[in-house]
Design a protein around this motif. Sequence first.
Motif, mmCIF file in Angstrom:
data_model
loop_
_atom_site.group_PDB
_atom_site.id
_atom_site.type_symbol
_atom_site.label_atom_id
_atom_site.label_comp_id
_atom_site.label_asym_id
_atom_site.label_seq_id
_atom_site.Cartn_x
_atom_site.Cartn_y
_atom_site.Cartn_z
ATOM 1 N N GLU A 229 4.053 -14.337 -10.263
ATOM 2 C CA GLU A 229 3.849 -13.183 -11.142
ATOM 3 C C GLU A 229 5.126 -12.374 -11.297
ATOM 4 N N HIS B 196 -1.280 -5.907 -9.136
ATOM 5 C CA HIS B 196 -1.659 -6.923 -8.144
ATOM 6 C C HIS B 196 -0.618 -7.083 -7.054
ATOM 7 N N THR C 258 0.815 -1.220 0.000
ATOM 8 C CA THR C 258 0.000 0.000 0.000
ATOM 9 C C THR C 258 0.853 1.277 0.000
ATOM 10 N N GLY D 240 -6.812 -11.027 -7.409
ATOM 11 C CA GLY D 240 -5.813 -10.382 -8.269
ATOM 12 C C GLY D 240 -5.196 -11.342 -9.268
ATOM 13 N N LYS E 128 -9.472 -0.267 0.767
ATOM 14 C CA LYS E 128 -8.082 0.010 1.183
ATOM 15 C C LYS E 128 -7.076 -0.863 0.440
ATOM 16 N N ILE E 129 -7.483 -2.063 0.065
ATOM 17 C CA ILE E 129 -6.513 -2.996 -0.521
ATOM 18 C C ILE E 129 -6.847 -3.403 -1.966
ATOM 19 N N ASP F 89 -9.654 -5.621 -9.007
ATOM 20 C CA ASP F 89 -9.495 -6.719 -8.041
ATOM 21 C C ASP F 89 -10.131 -6.275 -6.740
ATOM 22 N N SER G 222 -0.738 -15.833 -5.434
ATOM 23 C CA SER G 222 -2.124 -15.377 -5.366
ATOM 24 C C SER G 222 -2.913 -16.386 -4.547
#
Lengths: 489, 489
Positions: free
Chosen positions: A229, A268, A115, B331, B369-370, B378, A175
């Motif tokens: 990824e 992502h 974030t 994601g 937030k994410i 996503d 993921s």
Amino acid sequence: MSNDKIEEDMEFDLTPIFRPESAVVVGLSQKNPFHPGNAMFTKNLMEMEVKTYGVAPKYKTIEGHKIYNSINSLPQIPDLAILAVSSRHTLPVIKEAAEFGIKGAIIVGGGFAETGKEGKKIQDEIVKICRDNNMPFIGPNCVGVYSPPVLDTLFLPSERMTKPKSGNVAVISQSGGVLVDQFFINFAKREIGISTAVSVGNKAMINETHLIKYFEKDPKTDVIALYLEGFNHGDGRNFCINARKSKKDIVVFSGGRTSAGKSAAGSHTGALAADNSIMSGAFKQYSVINPETENELRNTLKVYSMLANPFRNYSTMSIHGDKIAILSVSGGHGVLCSDLLEKYDLSLTKFTEKQKDDIGFLLNPTASKIAGLNNPIDITGSGGNEDIVNILEYLLNQNNIEMVLILIVPQVPQLLMTLGRDIVNLGNKYKKPIVGYVPWTEKFGLIREALELNHIPCGNTIEEAVQMAAAIKLKGEGGIRKKFSHNSL
Amino acid sequence: MSNDKIEEDMEFDLTPIFRPESAVVVGLSQKNPFHPGNAMFTKNLMEMEVKTYGVAPKYKTIEGHKIYNSINSLPQIPDLAILAVSSRHTLPVIKEAAEFGIKGAIIVGGGFAETGKEGKKIQDEIVKICRDNNMPFIGPNCVGVYSPPVLDTLFLPSERMTKPKSGNVAVISQSGGVLVDQFFINFAKREIGISTAVSVGNKAMINETHLIKYFEKDPKTDVIALYLEGFNHGDGRNFCINARKSKKDIVVFSGGRTSAGKSAAGSHTGALAADNSIMSGAFKQYSVINPETENELRNTLKVYSMLANPFRNYSTMSIHGDKIAILSVSGGHGVLCSDLLEKYDLSLTKFTEKQKDDIGFLLNPTASKIAGLNNPIDITGSGGNEDIVNILEYLLNQNNIEMVLILIVPQVPQLLMTLGRDIVNLGNKYKKPIVGYVPWTEKFGLIREALELNHIPCGNTIEEAVQMAAAIKLKGEGGIRKKFSHNSL
């Protein structure tokens, strides 16, 4: 990221994370039944073998189960701490866990490096504490670990998930969604078993290289499968070097292969997805098998997990993929299969005139008049069980044939449901790879299951069978390359 | 093959073959229960709506059912003669059938042109008799016709087959094996319905062009699917011209695309398989849709058979495939889907900053937030039903979006099983194509079936969903090309 060098040299004991005897879930809610901590607490308490405690500051019970108000007040030091608290609460909890003597952690919450700066700062502090205390952790920003029958820290309710059986494939995924969906559902559908599944999240401390080193020594694991990824800065080369050293099959499914996918992967995971195109090239060089589609991935893993069984270990044979015979009940199946062989860089043996005569002689009189005796062999709908068994045995005896694809169309009236068993017996006798195709309907299960339970791979589509044949060829190549690598590294 | 010119101009009434009220099976055995004639006689007598007679020279009954000793002795003139006799007996039977006034025939036996000169000679004589008597026939060397609920001349026992439901797709196959396996099983699995299925065999009289002309006028048929390994000499161009004239979707799956496959097809059907590479190029030009894999074939047919329904006819919209949005719960799913879009020549819309802000504002506080707000969106495992519904409605309202792919991961705790219905309601309101993805497990059927029963295509894998999106785009293109073609031809 100068810390990466230190990580490379550190050895962590990940057993407390993957095979803990006791664990504590920190972060539970009496108000929100969907809170990740609640799902993890109750499922480990009630479904898994790990001794499980719950910690929340204000409550005495949740859903009728006793919980503790702090880690300090637990009646024993658990092996593992599972954190389902917000990013700002994570730091004090990690400190408390380390001081209490807990040996490993899983941090599922988000709000860290992914974030921005502030989250990255907290994440770095957590890493420092855990390094100083030799307490490795998975995550943050992940769905955790599934390690049957010991541990399940995925915050998804069990009844919504499809859990694969216990088995010999370790799964590492960047993921959580792909882990519980593409891996778990496909594994359950194709009876591929899992030793341990890990959602790595931000990989702040434990990354894919630590994990393949751990699974290299894990006696439950024969094959290591990854969804990646991209690598964190500098991690790609290290991963490749360790993959080449590994004696186990390493299979990487890459997300972000195309420019559209790369851009999506950047959003992502924030990882260096652009490295991916370079990595794909490097994988081949480093004996990492890199299937292109979800189906290829599944069929490769199916074959490798089967072939790890000592009763049918094709990996000791060298298959070059250019001496293949197709034995088919339908001409159209032979044509479609031939097309697919070329796509997967496999090729048919050219039969000699004598071989064609011999095969024709083995067929029943009706079929021999209309059968196709070139490779692919088409015994036609007039063929039966005996024809298949006799021709298959003949083919397995030929020097110019190293693998037989047998395309079974059990709709044909004269095929017996004992055919699977008959093929298995020949496979045992001649020790050459046989790959079957049986149409995917329940009622042909008698044939399909006879093959697969006896370690003869069997595709549900012709393409699956060809992908399985390609995987056997690649395994041979990988094995050869690995042998040399072991000597030189 | 100068006869081909005559055939082009001849119009045959194929209704007596595909929708007969009465039929006679000639060729039965009291000794061999696997005899093709026996299977065809009993299944039409007992399972299908056609009034069925059996003819064999020496017997009075077979399996307890009355049979006749010759066609002449039948109590009525049946519409259709089904021949399951050897090649040398075929000629007299065909003569007798034509003289008796039977209007069409199906010849399943082999031993004709595919076996050499002598067989070719008999085959040519049969063609002459049938032309002179205006009695079209299917075959020889085929498994015949399945035309539910009227007729089933396939000599495979019903209990071994998987029969698809009645529906709007006509199937024409150059391989009986591919017909009953790749088509029938896939159709049943994906609930694609068949109007009529034809195994064409040697195509001595009735070829694929006659058939697409017939199905063009058949009110039960909306889509025409073919499995072809090649055309008889000169037939390819004729086929393409008629395909372009057709208002129905024509989808050709080609066997023999590669050199290995071509060589196999040469052995199988003896047709000019080498023409195939030229044909593949021509197909595009002539509005024939030509999927490359069995999966693409199945998903294309699924979409076209659904979209023929007047309740959701996307074919009236022009979809260019370059304004797509992905709405995902995971994601990793968004990344894999983006990769696949590029593979299928589809592309994502770039969201404006305002659009990203708007979408973020629609999300619940935890997810916002994410979440990833670029395209692919996503919403993460913290997203729920309301988030999906609100964002989907927003997307469908945007001018820079012409199709939405919605990747549902129902493992997530806050997704409700009413989600399918909610999406259907939005699809009805906004009339823009939506394509779903729902993981293929029974327990998520509530979502998947809500979508599909309401004509919103839904893939079982992400690749299936993308192939469905690609098929919708192609349908738009095909529709446009066909409009022009109709004017110019």
